[in-house]
Design an enzyme around this catalytic site. Structure first.
Site, PDB file in Angstrom:
ATOM      1  N   ASP A 150       1.641  -5.524  14.022  1.00 38.17           N
ATOM      2  CA  ASP A 150       2.790  -4.799  13.454  1.00 38.17           C
ATOM      3  C   ASP A 150       3.023  -3.508  14.224  1.00 38.17           C
ATOM      4  O   ASP A 150       3.060  -2.416  13.649  1.00 38.17           O
ATOM      5  CB  ASP A 150       2.549  -4.519  11.969  1.00 38.17           C
ATOM      6  CG  ASP A 150       3.832  -4.123  11.231  1.00 38.17           C
ATOM      7  OD1 ASP A 150       4.930  -4.421  11.755  1.00 38.17           O
ATOM      8  OD2 ASP A 150       3.737  -3.519  10.155  1.00 38.17           O
ATOM      9  N   SER A 163       0.835  -1.202   0.000  1.00 44.74           N
ATOM     10  CA  SER A 163       0.000   0.000   0.000  1.00 44.74           C
ATOM     11  C   SER A 163       0.870   1.252   0.000  1.00 44.74           C
ATOM     12  O   SER A 163       2.051   1.207   0.337  1.00 44.74           O
ATOM     13  CB  SER A 163      -0.929   0.016   1.223  1.00 44.74           C
ATOM     14  OG  SER A 163      -0.159   0.068   2.425  1.00 44.74           O
ATOM     15  N   THR A 164       0.249   2.363  -0.391  1.00 44.36           N
ATOM     16  CA  THR A 164       0.897   3.670  -0.362  1.00 44.36           C
ATOM     17  C   THR A 164      -0.040   4.652   0.329  1.00 44.36           C
ATOM     18  O   THR A 164      -1.255   4.616   0.096  1.00 44.36           O
ATOM     19  CB  THR A 164       1.203   4.170  -1.786  1.00 44.36           C
ATOM     20  OG1 THR A 164       2.034   3.209  -2.457  1.00 44.36           O
ATOM     21  CG2 THR A 164       1.922   5.507  -1.755  1.00 44.36           C
ATOM     22  N   LYS A 218      -4.845   5.877   2.334  1.00 45.42           N
ATOM     23  CA  LYS A 218      -4.097   4.635   2.160  1.00 45.42           C
ATOM     24  C   LYS A 218      -4.687   3.866   0.989  1.00 45.42           C
ATOM     25  O   LYS A 218      -5.845   3.466   1.028  1.00 45.42           O
ATOM     26  CB  LYS A 218      -4.146   3.797   3.432  1.00 45.42           C
ATOM     27  CG  LYS A 218      -3.378   2.477   3.334  1.00 45.42           C
ATOM     28  CD  LYS A 218      -3.432   1.720   4.655  1.00 45.42           C
ATOM     29  CE  LYS A 218      -2.633   0.434   4.582  1.00 45.42           C
ATOM     30  NZ  LYS A 218      -2.647  -0.311   5.875  1.00 45.42           N
TER      31      LYS A 218
END
Length: 354
Positions: A198, A88-89, A104
């Site tokens: 994460d 993803s960016t 996102k």
């Protein structure tokens, strides 16, 4: 005469059935018309009307953006990239009222679209002061889009490892305490519970008051699904990943606790979680329970502006969290109680009224 009456009755029955069908069709068409009208809502940012089908989560309704809106907010995806992962960016977005957001965009593939749906399901459920606020989504294309608040002060990683102005000791302990609150909310206040999966200093954003906002739920799992063994796709980031998860493929709430312990070490020592092919947890764990060594290992940029007893307490907390056996690690509720007792100024850093 009886035959004529029978025919008349049959005609009336047929007419009645036709009338019923006409009325039924009319109401279906009318209902669809009304529903379409009701689906046209006012954009709270611009005041313009648009069609959307909002999703309702446990904490409210998320806006459903059109793809054209996402393109406008990101200037055709040419705005600044403020985050990037393997799938993803994250783009800086500007709403019509000139306020900022973070968009996102998931990569385009069937598997990643499923991942987008899973992340969407989770962020719809979560609302907490120390978790980045979810605003809305766009699912018109395979590139699923999630829209969040913009947190202006960069990541914890930037402030610990790139910013020449070091965080103060009180800021560091307050960040640790508030992060623990966010994780406790996921682990103990959600049903089913949520494992973030994460927790890294890059995924902790700081607002203008240096209050942390946990973000990026792309690896998050709910309930027992988090414990399903999947050795082919390992989640997490080097230096933060629970070694027990690496060995077994089994993720749990204690995996987040391990990552939290690594964050505490970063805050304490000012060192990267993974540097020179070594994990900070494996290097520091044997020493941080020793009071004198814990103080000696503190970030040199703190100078003399720290409390020795609190440094020892934070070292001890980190050691408990990164312990080899998950069952012996504290819960996030235990972490909060420990900090409230041993590092009281961390709690005092809470925003008034929370």
């Amino acid at each position: 005469m009886a035959a004529k009456i029978g025919v008349s009755q049959m005609v009336l029955i047929v007419l009645g059935v036709l009338m019923f069908l006409l009325v039924w069709v009319f109401f279906i068409v009318y209902y669809k018309f009304l529903k379409r009208r009701s689906d046209r809502v006012r954009d709270p940012e611009s005041g313009a009307s648009k069609e959307e089908t909002p999703l309702k989560g446990e904490v409210g309704v998320a806006r459903r953006f059109k793809w054209e809106e996402i393109e406008r907010m990101t200037s055709g995806f040419s705005s600044a990239v403020i985050g990037e992962g393997g799938f993803s960016t994250v783009y800086l977005a500007r709403f019509p009222d000139e306020s900022l957001g973070a968009v996102k965009v998931h990569r385009n593939s069937e598997r990643l679209h499923r991942a987008f749906k899973e992340e969407l399901e989770i962020v719809l459920r979560v609302s907490h002061t120390n978790i980045a606020r979810f605003i809305g989504y766009c699912d018109e294309r395979e590139e699923g889009v999630l829209v969040f608040e913009y947190v202006p002060n960069g990541s914890l990683h930037d402030h610990l490892h790139s910013n020449p102005n070091p965080l103060t000791w009180n800021q560091r302990t307050s960040i640790a305490y508030d992060l623990a609150r966010a994780l406790q909310h996921l682990h103990e206040n959600q049903n089913p519970y949520i494992v973030h999966g994460d927790v890294t200093s890059n995924n902790i954003l700081l607002d203008h008051r240096f209050k942390p906002k946990l973000c990026d739920f792309g690896s998050a799992k709910m309930g027992f699904s988090s414990a399903v063994t999947n050795r082919s796709v390992m989640m997490g980031s080097p230096g933060y990943v629970d070694p027990h998860y690496v060995r077994t493929g089994l993720m749990s709430k204690k995996s987040d606790v391990y990552s939290f312990g690594v964050i505490v070490l970063e805050l304490l020592m000012g060192r990267e979680a993974y540097e020179d092919e070594r994990m900070i947890a494996s290097v520091a764990a044997p020493m941080i329970e020793d009071s004198a060594k814990a103080v000696a290992m503190k970030d040199e940029r703190l100078g003399g502006q720290f409390d020795s007893e609190e440094v020892v307490a934070m070292g001890s907390l980190a050691a408990m969290c990164v312990g080899e056996q998950p069952s012996l690690r504290p819960s996030m509720g235990d972490v909060l109680r420990f900090m409230e007792e041993k590092v009281p100024l961390a709690k005092a850093g809470k925003v008034a009224g929370e």
